[in-house]
Design a protein around this motif. Sequence first.
Motif, short mmCIF file in Angstrom:
data_model
loop_
_atom_site.label_atom_id
_atom_site.label_comp_id
_atom_site.label_asym_id
_atom_site.label_seq_id
_atom_site.Cartn_x
_atom_site.Cartn_y
_atom_site.Cartn_z
N PRO A 103 0.83 -1.21 0.00
CA PRO A 103 0.00 0.00 0.00
C PRO A 103 0.86 1.25 0.00
N LEU A 104 0.36 2.30 -0.61
CA LEU A 104 1.13 3.52 -0.81
C LEU A 104 1.17 4.38 0.45
N ARG A 105 2.33 4.98 0.66
CA ARG A 105 2.50 5.98 1.71
C ARG A 105 2.67 7.32 1.00
N VAL A 106 1.70 8.18 1.11
CA VAL A 106 1.63 9.39 0.28
C VAL A 106 2.04 10.60 1.12
N VAL A 107 2.85 11.47 0.51
CA VAL A 107 3.33 12.67 1.19
C VAL A 107 3.28 13.84 0.22
N GLY A 108 3.06 15.04 0.74
CA GLY A 108 3.07 16.18 -0.16
C GLY A 108 2.80 17.50 0.55
N ASN A 109 3.27 18.56 -0.08
CA ASN A 109 2.96 19.93 0.34
C ASN A 109 1.84 20.39 -0.58
N LEU A 110 0.60 20.39 -0.07
CA LEU A 110 -0.56 20.58 -0.94
C LEU A 110 -1.04 22.03 -0.93
N PRO A 111 -1.28 22.61 -2.10
CA PRO A 111 -1.91 23.93 -2.16
C PRO A 111 -3.35 23.84 -1.67
N TYR A 112 -3.81 24.96 -1.14
CA TYR A 112 -5.14 24.99 -0.52
C TYR A 112 -6.24 24.53 -1.46
N ASN A 113 -6.15 24.93 -2.75
CA ASN A 113 -7.27 24.70 -3.65
C ASN A 113 -7.50 23.24 -4.01
N ILE A 114 -6.51 22.37 -3.79
CA ILE A 114 -6.73 20.96 -4.11
C ILE A 114 -6.70 20.06 -2.89
N SER A 115 -6.43 20.60 -1.71
CA SER A 115 -6.18 19.75 -0.55
C SER A 115 -7.36 18.85 -0.20
N THR A 116 -8.55 19.42 -0.07
CA THR A 116 -9.70 18.60 0.31
C THR A 116 -10.10 17.60 -0.77
N PRO A 117 -10.27 18.02 -2.04
CA PRO A 117 -10.63 17.01 -3.04
C PRO A 117 -9.57 15.93 -3.20
N LEU A 118 -8.30 16.27 -3.04
CA LEU A 118 -7.25 15.27 -3.19
C LEU A 118 -7.29 14.26 -2.05
N ILE A 119 -7.49 14.73 -0.84
CA ILE A 119 -7.58 13.82 0.30
C ILE A 119 -8.71 12.81 0.08
N PHE A 120 -9.86 13.27 -0.37
CA PHE A 120 -10.98 12.35 -0.57
C PHE A 120 -10.79 11.48 -1.82
N HIS A 121 -10.06 11.97 -2.79
CA HIS A 121 -9.69 11.14 -3.94
C HIS A 121 -8.80 9.98 -3.48
N LEU A 122 -7.88 10.26 -2.58
CA LEU A 122 -7.01 9.21 -2.05
C LEU A 122 -7.79 8.24 -1.16
N ILE A 123 -8.68 8.77 -0.34
CA ILE A 123 -9.51 7.90 0.50
C ILE A 123 -10.31 6.93 -0.36
N ALA A 124 -10.79 7.42 -1.52
CA ALA A 124 -11.58 6.58 -2.42
C ALA A 124 -10.77 5.43 -3.00
N ALA A 125 -9.44 5.52 -2.91
CA ALA A 125 -8.59 4.44 -3.42
C ALA A 125 -8.56 3.25 -2.47
N GLY A 126 -9.22 3.36 -1.34
CA GLY A 126 -9.38 2.23 -0.43
C GLY A 126 -8.06 1.71 0.12
N ASP A 127 -7.89 0.38 0.08
CA ASP A 127 -6.71 -0.21 0.70
C ASP A 127 -5.44 -0.02 -0.10
N ALA A 128 -5.51 0.76 -1.19
CA ALA A 128 -4.28 1.12 -1.92
C ALA A 128 -3.44 2.11 -1.13
N ILE A 129 -4.04 2.78 -0.14
CA ILE A 129 -3.36 3.81 0.63
C ILE A 129 -3.12 3.33 2.07
N ARG A 130 -1.87 3.33 2.48
CA ARG A 130 -1.55 2.97 3.87
C ARG A 130 -1.67 4.17 4.79
N ASP A 131 -1.06 5.29 4.39
CA ASP A 131 -1.19 6.51 5.18
C ASP A 131 -0.83 7.71 4.31
#
Length: 269
Positions: free
Chosen positions: A105-133
Amino acid sequence: MANSPGPQRARKRFGQNFLRDERVITRIVKSIQPRSGDRLVEIGPGQGALTGALLAAHGELDAIELDRDLLAGLRTQFFNYSGFRLHEGDALQVDFAELRGDGAPLRVVGNLPYNISTPLIFHLIAAGDAIRDMHFMLQREVVQRLAAEPGSGQRGRLSVMAQYYCQVMALFSVPPEAFVPQPKVESSIVRLVPWQEKPHAAEDEALLAELVRRAFTQRRKTLRNNLGGWITGDTLTALAIDPGRRPETLTVAEFVALANHPAVTLSAS
Protein backbone atom coordinates in the motif's frame (compact mmCIF):
# COMPACT_ATOMS: atom_id res chain seq x y z
CA MET A 1 20.82 14.48 -0.25
CA ALA A 2 21.21 15.51 -3.86
CA ASN A 3 22.38 19.04 -4.58
CA SER A 4 19.70 21.70 -4.45
CA PRO A 5 18.46 22.81 -7.87
CA GLY A 6 18.93 26.29 -9.23
CA PRO A 7 16.36 29.03 -8.60
CA GLN A 8 12.92 28.37 -10.00
CA ARG A 9 10.16 30.94 -9.83
CA ALA A 10 7.04 29.78 -8.01
CA ARG A 11 3.91 29.84 -10.14
CA LYS A 12 0.82 31.32 -8.53
CA ARG A 13 -1.60 29.21 -10.53
CA PHE A 14 -0.18 26.10 -8.87
CA GLY A 15 -0.14 27.68 -5.40
CA GLN A 16 3.60 27.03 -5.16
CA ASN A 17 5.67 27.78 -2.08
CA PHE A 18 8.92 25.81 -2.04
CA LEU A 19 10.05 24.25 1.25
CA ARG A 20 13.62 25.23 2.17
CA ASP A 21 14.14 24.68 5.91
CA GLU A 22 16.34 21.60 6.45
CA ARG A 23 15.17 21.18 10.04
CA VAL A 24 11.55 21.00 8.93
CA ILE A 25 12.42 18.58 6.13
CA THR A 26 14.28 16.31 8.57
CA ARG A 27 11.34 16.39 10.98
CA ILE A 28 8.90 15.43 8.21
CA VAL A 29 11.03 12.45 7.19
CA LYS A 30 11.29 11.34 10.83
CA SER A 31 7.50 11.59 11.14
CA ILE A 32 7.05 9.36 8.10
CA GLN A 33 9.74 6.87 9.19
CA PRO A 34 10.16 5.18 5.79
CA ARG A 35 11.20 1.55 6.09
CA SER A 36 12.34 -1.21 3.78
CA GLY A 37 9.46 -2.40 1.62
CA ASP A 38 7.53 0.87 1.85
CA ARG A 39 6.12 2.39 -1.34
CA LEU A 40 6.49 6.16 -1.05
CA VAL A 41 4.62 8.58 -3.30
CA GLU A 42 5.25 12.33 -3.22
CA ILE A 43 2.65 14.68 -4.66
CA GLY A 44 4.08 17.95 -5.97
CA PRO A 45 7.84 17.50 -5.40
CA GLY A 46 8.46 21.07 -6.62
CA GLN A 47 12.19 21.73 -6.56
CA GLY A 48 12.93 18.46 -4.80
CA ALA A 49 13.92 19.53 -1.28
CA LEU A 50 11.78 16.89 0.48
CA THR A 51 12.24 14.50 -2.46
CA GLY A 52 15.99 14.41 -1.89
CA ALA A 53 15.59 13.74 1.82
CA LEU A 54 13.11 10.91 1.18
CA LEU A 55 15.37 9.34 -1.42
CA ALA A 56 18.39 9.64 0.88
CA ALA A 57 16.42 7.90 3.64
CA HIS A 58 14.68 5.27 1.53
CA GLY A 59 16.15 5.10 -2.00
CA GLU A 60 12.83 4.67 -3.82
CA LEU A 61 10.07 7.17 -4.57
CA ASP A 62 7.28 7.80 -7.06
CA ALA A 63 6.76 11.54 -7.57
CA ILE A 64 3.78 13.18 -9.28
CA GLU A 65 4.34 16.68 -10.66
CA LEU A 66 1.91 18.80 -12.67
CA ASP A 67 4.21 21.73 -13.48
CA ARG A 68 6.12 20.90 -16.66
CA ASP A 69 8.69 23.59 -15.92
CA LEU A 70 9.92 21.55 -12.94
CA LEU A 71 10.15 18.12 -14.57
CA ALA A 72 13.52 18.49 -16.30
CA GLY A 73 15.16 19.81 -13.14
CA LEU A 74 13.82 16.92 -11.08
CA ARG A 75 15.01 14.36 -13.62
CA THR A 76 18.48 15.93 -13.68
CA GLN A 77 18.70 16.30 -9.92
CA PHE A 78 17.81 12.70 -9.12
CA PHE A 79 19.13 10.86 -12.19
CA ASN A 80 21.49 8.82 -9.98
CA TYR A 81 18.59 7.26 -8.04
CA SER A 82 17.39 4.21 -9.97
CA GLY A 83 14.39 4.03 -7.64
CA PHE A 84 13.16 7.52 -8.54
CA ARG A 85 10.09 7.41 -10.80
CA LEU A 86 8.68 10.75 -11.97
CA HIS A 87 5.11 10.93 -13.26
CA GLU A 88 3.83 14.01 -15.08
CA GLY A 89 0.20 14.81 -14.36
CA ASP A 90 -2.53 15.95 -12.03
CA ALA A 91 -2.71 13.92 -8.81
CA LEU A 92 -6.50 14.37 -8.84
CA GLN A 93 -6.59 12.29 -12.04
CA VAL A 94 -4.20 9.56 -10.90
CA ASP A 95 -5.59 6.07 -10.29
CA PHE A 96 -3.72 5.29 -7.07
CA ALA A 97 -4.97 1.71 -6.96
CA GLU A 98 -3.41 1.21 -10.39
CA LEU A 99 -0.21 2.95 -9.27
CA ARG A 100 0.02 0.56 -6.34
CA GLY A 101 -0.44 -2.48 -8.56
CA ASP A 102 0.43 -5.69 -6.71
CA GLY A 103 2.87 -3.94 -4.38
CA ALA A 104 2.65 -2.62 -0.85
CA PRO A 105 0.00 0.00 0.00
CA LEU A 106 1.13 3.52 -0.81
CA ARG A 107 2.50 5.98 1.71
CA VAL A 108 1.63 9.39 0.28
CA VAL A 109 3.33 12.67 1.19
CA GLY A 110 3.07 16.18 -0.16
CA ASN A 111 2.96 19.93 0.34
CA LEU A 112 -0.56 20.58 -0.94
CA PRO A 113 -1.91 23.93 -2.16
CA TYR A 114 -5.14 24.99 -0.52
CA ASN A 115 -7.27 24.70 -3.65
CA ILE A 116 -6.73 20.96 -4.11
CA SER A 117 -6.18 19.75 -0.55
CA THR A 118 -9.70 18.60 0.31
CA PRO A 119 -10.63 17.01 -3.04
CA LEU A 120 -7.25 15.27 -3.19
CA ILE A 121 -7.58 13.82 0.30
CA PHE A 122 -10.98 12.35 -0.57
CA HIS A 123 -9.69 11.14 -3.94
CA LEU A 124 -7.01 9.21 -2.05
CA ILE A 125 -9.51 7.90 0.50
CA ALA A 126 -11.58 6.58 -2.42
CA ALA A 127 -8.59 4.44 -3.42
CA GLY A 128 -9.38 2.23 -0.43
CA ASP A 129 -6.71 -0.21 0.70
CA ALA A 130 -4.28 1.12 -1.92
CA ILE A 131 -3.36 3.81 0.63
CA ARG A 132 -1.55 2.97 3.87
CA ASP A 133 -1.19 6.51 5.18
CA MET A 134 -0.83 10.14 4.15
CA HIS A 135 1.41 12.91 5.47
CA PHE A 136 0.53 16.35 4.15
CA MET A 137 1.60 19.90 4.71
CA LEU A 138 -1.49 22.08 4.63
CA GLN A 139 -2.61 25.48 5.81
CA ARG A 140 -2.82 25.31 9.59
CA GLU A 141 -6.52 26.19 9.54
CA VAL A 142 -7.24 23.18 7.30
CA VAL A 143 -5.37 20.86 9.65
CA GLN A 144 -7.27 22.32 12.60
CA ARG A 145 -10.54 21.57 10.82
CA LEU A 146 -9.46 18.04 9.90
CA ALA A 147 -8.51 17.23 13.49
CA ALA A 148 -11.22 19.23 15.32
CA GLU A 149 -12.93 17.41 18.17
CA PRO A 150 -16.67 17.63 18.93
CA GLY A 151 -17.55 21.01 20.41
CA SER A 152 -14.63 22.78 18.76
CA GLY A 153 -15.29 25.94 16.81
CA GLN A 154 -13.24 24.51 13.91
CA ARG A 155 -15.35 21.36 13.65
CA GLY A 156 -17.38 21.05 10.47
CA ARG A 157 -18.27 18.83 7.55
CA LEU A 158 -14.60 18.21 6.69
CA SER A 159 -13.82 17.14 10.27
CA VAL A 160 -16.62 14.59 10.45
CA MET A 161 -16.08 13.01 7.05
CA ALA A 162 -12.27 12.88 7.33
CA GLN A 163 -12.52 11.29 10.78
CA TYR A 164 -15.13 8.83 9.54
CA TYR A 165 -12.63 7.48 7.00
CA CYS A 166 -9.30 8.07 8.78
CA GLN A 167 -7.43 8.52 12.00
CA VAL A 168 -6.42 12.18 11.90
CA MET A 169 -3.34 13.41 13.79
CA ALA A 170 -2.06 16.99 13.68
CA LEU A 171 1.72 16.65 14.07
CA PHE A 172 3.46 20.04 14.12
CA SER A 173 3.35 23.56 12.71
CA VAL A 174 5.64 25.02 10.05
CA PRO A 175 6.34 28.78 9.97
CA PRO A 176 6.19 30.86 6.77
CA GLU A 177 9.97 31.38 6.99
CA ALA A 178 10.48 27.72 5.99
CA PHE A 179 9.32 28.51 2.44
CA VAL A 180 10.39 30.52 -0.60
CA PRO A 181 8.44 32.63 -1.31
CA GLN A 182 7.01 32.98 2.18
CA PRO A 183 3.27 32.28 2.30
CA LYS A 184 0.98 34.61 4.21
CA VAL A 185 -0.35 31.76 6.34
CA GLU A 186 0.98 29.25 8.85
CA SER A 187 1.25 25.62 7.77
CA SER A 188 0.97 22.34 9.65
CA ILE A 189 1.79 18.69 9.06
CA VAL A 190 -1.07 16.20 9.39
CA ARG A 191 -1.07 12.41 9.36
CA LEU A 192 -4.12 10.60 7.94
CA VAL A 193 -4.36 6.84 8.38
CA PRO A 194 -7.37 5.19 6.69
CA TRP A 195 -9.19 2.89 9.09
CA GLN A 196 -8.63 -0.76 8.23
CA GLU A 197 -11.96 -1.35 9.93
CA LYS A 198 -14.09 1.70 10.63
CA PRO A 199 -15.04 1.99 14.31
CA HIS A 200 -18.46 3.28 13.22
CA ALA A 201 -19.66 2.10 9.81
CA ALA A 202 -22.52 3.69 7.89
CA GLU A 203 -24.81 1.36 5.98
CA ASP A 204 -25.07 3.99 3.22
CA GLU A 205 -22.08 6.32 3.00
CA ALA A 206 -23.77 8.58 0.45
CA LEU A 207 -26.60 9.10 2.94
CA LEU A 208 -24.09 9.85 5.71
CA ALA A 209 -22.33 12.42 3.52
CA GLU A 210 -25.65 14.14 2.71
CA LEU A 211 -26.68 14.11 6.36
CA VAL A 212 -23.42 15.75 7.41
CA ARG A 213 -23.66 18.29 4.59
CA ARG A 214 -27.16 19.34 5.62
CA ALA A 215 -26.34 19.39 9.32
CA PHE A 216 -23.63 22.00 8.69
CA THR A 217 -25.59 24.07 6.15
CA GLN A 218 -25.89 26.84 8.73
CA ARG A 219 -23.47 25.93 11.46
CA ARG A 220 -24.81 28.44 13.98
CA LYS A 221 -28.24 26.86 13.83
CA THR A 222 -29.43 23.73 15.60
CA LEU A 223 -30.03 20.27 14.20
CA ARG A 224 -33.76 20.98 14.46
CA ASN A 225 -33.34 23.95 12.12
CA ASN A 226 -30.90 22.41 9.66
CA LEU A 227 -32.50 18.96 9.41
CA GLY A 228 -36.12 20.00 9.88
CA GLY A 229 -38.43 18.74 7.16
CA TRP A 230 -36.24 15.70 6.67
CA ILE A 231 -35.50 14.24 10.08
CA THR A 232 -37.98 14.65 12.92
CA GLY A 233 -37.16 15.66 16.44
CA ASP A 234 -38.57 12.30 17.57
CA THR A 235 -35.97 10.46 15.47
CA LEU A 236 -33.19 12.51 17.01
CA THR A 237 -34.57 12.03 20.51
CA ALA A 238 -34.85 8.27 19.96
CA LEU A 239 -31.07 8.23 19.53
CA ALA A 240 -30.54 10.39 22.62
CA ILE A 241 -29.57 13.35 20.42
CA ASP A 242 -31.05 16.64 21.61
CA PRO A 243 -32.60 18.44 18.56
CA GLY A 244 -31.42 21.70 20.12
CA ARG A 245 -27.73 20.77 19.76
CA ARG A 246 -25.52 22.37 17.15
CA PRO A 247 -23.93 20.11 14.54
CA GLU A 248 -20.35 20.66 15.73
CA THR A 249 -21.18 18.97 19.05
CA LEU A 250 -21.99 15.60 17.46
CA THR A 251 -19.47 12.76 17.37
CA VAL A 252 -18.83 10.66 14.28
CA ALA A 253 -20.61 7.80 16.07
CA GLU A 254 -23.74 9.94 16.54
CA PHE A 255 -23.81 10.98 12.88
CA VAL A 256 -23.42 7.35 11.82
CA ALA A 257 -26.16 6.19 14.20
CA LEU A 258 -28.48 8.82 12.76
CA ALA A 259 -27.63 7.84 9.16
CA ASN A 260 -28.30 4.19 10.03
CA HIS A 261 -31.71 4.92 11.57
CA PRO A 262 -34.47 3.31 9.45
CA ALA A 263 -36.46 6.57 9.38
CA VAL A 264 -33.59 8.41 7.65
CA THR A 265 -33.41 7.78 3.90
CA LEU A 266 -32.35 9.78 0.87
CA SER A 267 -35.61 9.00 -0.88
CA ALA A 268 -37.51 10.70 1.93
CA SER A 269 -35.32 13.79 1.91
